[in-house]
Scaffold this motif. Structure first.
Motif, mmCIF file in Angstrom:
data_model
loop_
_atom_site.group_PDB
_atom_site.id
_atom_site.type_symbol
_atom_site.label_atom_id
_atom_site.label_comp_id
_atom_site.label_asym_id
_atom_site.label_seq_id
_atom_site.Cartn_x
_atom_site.Cartn_y
_atom_site.Cartn_z
ATOM 1 N N GLU A 55 0.835 -1.204 0.000
ATOM 2 C CA GLU A 55 0.000 0.000 0.000
ATOM 3 C C GLU A 55 0.874 1.260 0.000
ATOM 4 O OE1 GLU A 55 -3.719 1.845 2.535
ATOM 5 O OE2 GLU A 55 -3.389 -0.326 2.551
ATOM 6 N N PHE A 56 1.992 1.219 0.740
ATOM 7 C CA PHE A 56 2.909 2.360 0.756
ATOM 8 C C PHE A 56 3.541 2.554 -0.625
ATOM 9 C CE2 PHE A 56 7.145 4.259 1.644
ATOM 10 C CZ PHE A 56 6.703 5.469 2.144
ATOM 11 N N GLN A 57 3.906 1.478 -1.287
ATOM 12 C CA GLN A 57 4.475 1.575 -2.634
ATOM 13 C C GLN A 57 3.463 2.178 -3.606
ATOM 14 O OE1 GLN A 57 5.571 -2.551 -2.960
ATOM 15 N NE2 GLN A 57 7.720 -2.151 -2.406
ATOM 16 N N GLU A 58 2.201 1.798 -3.470
ATOM 17 C CA GLU A 58 1.141 2.375 -4.302
ATOM 18 C C GLU A 58 0.973 3.864 -4.007
ATOM 19 O OE1 GLU A 58 -2.284 -0.090 -3.577
ATOM 20 O OE2 GLU A 58 -1.363 -1.815 -4.581
ATOM 21 N N PHE A 59 1.039 4.219 -2.733
ATOM 22 C CA PHE A 59 0.976 5.632 -2.339
ATOM 23 C C PHE A 59 2.125 6.406 -2.990
ATOM 24 C CE2 PHE A 59 2.931 8.819 0.387
ATOM 25 C CZ PHE A 59 1.916 9.760 0.480
ATOM 26 N N ALA A 60 3.357 5.863 -2.888
ATOM 27 C CA ALA A 60 4.535 6.529 -3.455
ATOM 28 C C ALA A 60 4.372 6.707 -4.962
ATOM 29 C CB ALA A 60 5.794 5.736 -3.129
ATOM 30 N N ARG A 61 3.867 5.692 -5.623
ATOM 31 C CA ARG A 61 3.649 5.768 -7.069
ATOM 32 C C ARG A 61 2.606 6.843 -7.398
ATOM 33 N NH1 ARG A 61 4.163 0.779 -8.032
ATOM 34 N NH2 ARG A 61 2.148 0.114 -7.249
ATOM 35 N N SER A 62 1.543 6.926 -6.594
ATOM 36 C CA SER A 62 0.491 7.922 -6.843
ATOM 37 C C SER A 62 0.999 9.351 -6.671
ATOM 38 C CB SER A 62 -0.712 7.674 -5.930
ATOM 39 O OG SER A 62 -0.448 8.116 -4.607
ATOM 40 N N LYS A 63 2.035 9.518 -5.820
ATOM 41 C CA LYS A 63 2.625 10.848 -5.595
ATOM 42 C C LYS A 63 3.821 11.101 -6.515
ATOM 43 C CE LYS A 63 0.075 12.320 -2.158
ATOM 44 N NZ LYS A 63 -0.771 13.496 -2.292
ATOM 45 N N LYS A 64 4.045 10.163 -7.446
ATOM 46 C CA LYS A 64 5.112 10.284 -8.452
ATOM 47 C C LYS A 64 6.519 10.228 -7.860
ATOM 48 C CE LYS A 64 2.209 11.679 -11.985
ATOM 49 N NZ LYS A 64 1.125 10.780 -11.816
ATOM 50 N N PHE A 65 6.703 9.480 -6.758
ATOM 51 C CA PHE A 65 8.033 9.216 -6.221
ATOM 52 C C PHE A 65 8.648 8.073 -7.030
ATOM 53 C CE2 PHE A 65 6.161 10.931 -2.224
ATOM 54 C CZ PHE A 65 7.138 11.851 -1.887
ATOM 55 N N PRO A 66 9.921 8.150 -7.391
ATOM 56 C CA PRO A 66 10.559 7.003 -8.048
ATOM 57 C C PRO A 66 10.624 5.814 -7.090
ATOM 58 C CG PRO A 66 11.890 9.003 -8.288
ATOM 59 C CD PRO A 66 10.806 9.308 -7.298
ATOM 60 N N ALA A 67 10.322 4.616 -7.600
ATOM 61 C CA ALA A 67 10.311 3.405 -6.766
ATOM 62 C C ALA A 67 11.662 3.177 -6.099
ATOM 63 C CB ALA A 67 9.918 2.198 -7.606
ATOM 64 N N GLU A 68 12.755 3.524 -6.779
ATOM 65 C CA GLU A 68 14.088 3.300 -6.211
ATOM 66 C C GLU A 68 14.392 4.237 -5.034
ATOM 67 O OE1 GLU A 68 14.628 5.949 -9.872
ATOM 68 O OE2 GLU A 68 13.534 4.112 -9.425
ATOM 69 N N ASN A 69 13.544 5.229 -4.794
ATOM 70 C CA ASN A 69 13.751 6.140 -3.668
ATOM 71 C C ASN A 69 13.132 5.624 -2.369
ATOM 72 O OD1 ASN A 69 14.929 7.687 -5.637
ATOM 73 N ND2 ASN A 69 13.786 9.542 -5.176
#
Length: 176
Positions: free
Chosen positions: A147-161
């Motif tokens: 769920e946190f990874q989905e949140f990060a993706r929705s906010k346009k954070f790079p997955a590697e960050n």
């Protein structure tokens, strides 16, 4: 008469449904000890700049809905505590840090005892954003991480960050 009854019934139903859509104010649920499970920043920090260990933070609900947060960190082999107050705003789930007026958002996840804290601010004309998955216990939870990874993706954070810090309960200075 039937139409008036139906209108009142429909209005009541709309009010109940709208109340369910609004985020609940879980301020009491936030008091206690919290562990940082994962962190994401808008900048990819070099490995040497990422926190290696994260210590639990303590949250205390204050009158009026504000939150007092105590964090522990290690600097130059010394343990330090820092307290700050997050002031509740009119917007549900939104707080500001009293000194910096940094916007902080707290959102409950679908996983019990897991929240996401999202912050954004401007410093020296540059925008800075950070997300943090927190939980009441240090145990890993793959569902919360997803769920946190989905949140990060929705906010346009790079997955590697996204990084997962080591959890520790004690602030013990490392020997040199």
């Amino acid at each position: 008469m039937k139409s008036l009854f139906l209108i009142i019934l429909l209005l009541g139903l709309v009010v109940v449904l709208r109340a369910q859509e609004l985020p609940s104010d879980d301020i009491e649920d936030l008091s206690g000890t919290w562990f940082a499970k994962a962190i994401v920043c808008d900048k990819n920090r070099p490995d040497g700049k990422k926190p290696k260990k994260m210590f639990p933070m303590k949250v205390t609900a204050l009158e009026g809905g504000d939150l007092e947060v105590t964090i522990t960190f290690q600097k130059d082999g010394q343990c330090h505590n820092k307290k700050f107050v997050m002031e509740k705003t009119e917007e549900p789930g939104k707080y500001t840090l009293l000194k910096s007026k940094k916007a902080m958002y707290i959102q409950k996840t679908s996983v019990e005892d897991h929240y996401i804290i999202y912050s954004e601010c401007k410093h020296n004309g540059k925008s800075h954003r950070k997300g943090k998955l927190i939980a009441r216990h240090p145990k890993e939870n793959p569902e919360a991480m997803k769920e946190f990874q989905e949140f990060a993706r929705s906010k346009k954070f790079p997955a590697e960050n996204i990084f997962v810090p080591e959890q520790t309960n004690q602030c013990i200075p490392e020997s040199e």
